[in-house]
Design an enzyme around this catalytic site. Structure first.
Site, PDB file in Angstrom:
ATOM      1  CE1 TYR A  70     -77.513 152.094 -21.629  1.00  0.00           C
ATOM      2  CE2 TYR A  70     -77.712 154.124 -22.846  1.00  0.00           C
ATOM      3  CZ  TYR A  70     -77.329 153.452 -21.715  1.00  0.00           C
ATOM      4  OH  TYR A  70     -76.781 154.137 -20.661  1.00  0.00           O
TER       5      TYR A  70
ATOM      6  CE  LYS B 185     -64.390 146.351 -15.300  1.00  0.00           C
ATOM      7  NZ  LYS B 185     -63.423 146.899 -14.341  1.00  0.00           N
TER       8      LYS B 185
ATOM      9  CG  ASP C 206     -62.411 150.026 -13.542  1.00  0.00           C
ATOM     10  OD1 ASP C 206     -61.903 150.115 -14.672  1.00  0.00           O
ATOM     11  OD2 ASP C 206     -62.302 149.002 -12.838  1.00  0.00           O
TER      12      ASP C 206
ATOM     13  CG  ASP D 197     -75.944 157.493 -20.805  1.00  0.00           C
ATOM     14  OD1 ASP D 197     -75.938 158.714 -20.605  1.00  0.00           O
ATOM     15  OD2 ASP D 197     -76.962 156.784 -20.707  1.00  0.00           O
TER      16      ASP D 197
ATOM     17  CG  ASP E 101     -74.855 162.523 -17.350  1.00  0.00           C
ATOM     18  OD1 ASP E 101     -74.884 162.891 -18.550  1.00  0.00           O
ATOM     19  OD2 ASP E 101     -75.877 162.377 -16.656  1.00  0.00           O
TER      20      ASP E 101
END
Ligand code: NAD
Length: 387
Positions: A168, A218, A250, A274, A278
């Site tokens: 970001y 990852k 994942d 992020d 959610d």
């Protein structure tokens, strides 16, 4: 505005104690900046402020509130999503309570004129690099989750998301070129120092919970994740009493849904955090339930630099209709009392009131698909009246 906090919560850097509760007979000066932002941000922060006023009244603290513009509302008034005046007030305040930003009218605006840019700039200006997102499956809300009760019941985790680095913020970024060669570029970058400081927060918090930390990356594909994993392992040596496990993002996304109870503290970088937080919202029944606290290093006053905001966005689809669930914002206000002021008893009083309101079924429509007579304001009033 100088904060005159009566007694400073003490903390240590390595193996840091994040909060030490203070005696509640101290009258505390609560210098708080409120940034309602856009959409339902204004509605839910109104209720969070109502709760803070009640706490100040009930426990004898002095609440000094200031308000400023952020996001779309700020662009309309000043042309900037993060006006200099907002930055000045945020730097002066002991803590900042934010609603949400985002308005559809700016969806096609250039990056520097987008409401979300204001929030990113605010987080950066405050140096709040660790975003804490507690996720709990409340007993009263088990049926609000689309998942089976037996999977969700008892889930109780804290997601610690790195907040001021990664994709970001990394440069170069942008869109360039034309036609088939038009190219979008973002850069995922992390320094050792950025990883280490947020990892220390994660381990310190795990110590206060069930002493289990899952670090999510990852590392099978990304170099940033390989560094992440190496640094987390190094930091873990200072916390031998916390069990460390690594999960690929994942796999983690799947296990959050299939086995959420296995998680205690989940530590991850900005983008993964992020998305995963959610996803974790389904455990709590609604994204409107989730609070967050973003903390950085301590201020000269001794308070933690802190930004407190619900996890959800500005929800234009329900804005202005008194439908928004204010409990994520109210939970954020409780976190503000705890982390920025060490007022653990006051925070517990707010959380207990939230639980009672849930048990009484006084909830907004997002938690009751068949509809609810309780609007945003009624839920806020109910919580405040129980403190
Ligand atoms: P959103 O979180 O605003 O809404 C997603 C869904 O959840 C919507 O159906 C909404 O009605 C519902 N919802 C969200 N909060 C709720 C609440 N408190 N009570 C009841 N229902 C609630 O996400 P979105 O629709 O993807 O984004 C809308 C805008 O918000 C966009 O401009 C986005 O950029 C912005 N956004 C801001 C933040 C932030 O300020 N931290 C976070 C996410 C999205």
């Amino acid at each position: 505005m100088n904060s005159r906090v009566a007694r400073t919560p003490k903390g240590r850097r390595a193996g840091m104690i994040l909060v030490q509760s203070r005696a509640t007979d101290d009258a505390v000066e609560l210098n708080i900046l409120v940034l309602p932002g856009d959409g339902i941000g204004t509605e839910v922060t109104r209720e969070a402020v109502r709760v803070l006023e009640r706490v100040a009244d009930r426990f004898g603290h002095r609440l000094n509130l200031r308000r400023a513009l952020l996001g779309g509302a700020a662009i309309r008034e000043t042309g900037s999503p993060f006006p200099p005046e907002t930055e000045r007030l945020a730097r002066e305040a002991d803590a900042t309570l934010m609603g949400a930003v985002g308005l559809p009218e700016f969806d096609a605006a250039p990056p520097e004129r987008r409401p979300e840019k204001g929030l990113l700039a605010l987080r950066r200006a405050l140096g709040v690099y660790a975003n804490l997102r507690p996720v709990r499956a409340y007993k009263a809300l088990l049926d609000s989750s689309p998942l089976k009760n037996r999977l969700v019941e008892g889930a109780d985790m804290l997601i610690v998301r790195e907040l001021t680095g990664g994709l970001y913020y990394g440069t170069p970024r942008g869109v360039c070129g034309q036609g088939a060669d038009e190219r979008g570029v973002n850069t995922m970058t992390y320094t050792r120092a950025e990883i280490e400081r947020v990892a220390r927060v994660g381990f310190a918090l795990a110590r206060k919970r069930r002493r289990k930390l899952v670090s999510v990356d990852k590392s099978n594909v990304l170099e940033t994740s390989q560094l992440w994993r190496r640094v987390v392992v190094e930091v873990s040596k200072d916390f031998p009493d916390v069990a460390l496990e690594h999960l690929l993002v994942d796999n983690c996304a799947m296990q959050l849904i299939t086995d959420p109870r296995r998680f205690d503290v989940l530590l991850t970088e900005n983008l993964f955090g992020d998305i995963l937080s959610d996803e974790a919202a389904v455990l709590a029944g609604s994204i409107g339930m989730l609070p967050s606290a973003s903390i950085g290093d301590r201020r000269p006053s001794g308070a933690w630099a802190g930004l407190y905001e619900p996890v959800h966005g500005s929800a234009p689809d329900i804005a202005g209709r008194n439908l928004a669930n204010p409990l994520g914002a109210i939970g954020s206000a409780a976190a503000l009392l705890e982390y920025s002021f060490g007022l653990c008893e006051e925070a517990a009083a707010v959380n207990a009131a939230v639980e009672k309101v849930l048990d009484a079924g006084q909830v907004t429509a997002d938690l009751r698909p068949q509809g609810s007579p309780f609007g945003t304001d009624a839920v806020g009033q109910a919580v405040a009246s129980l403190i």
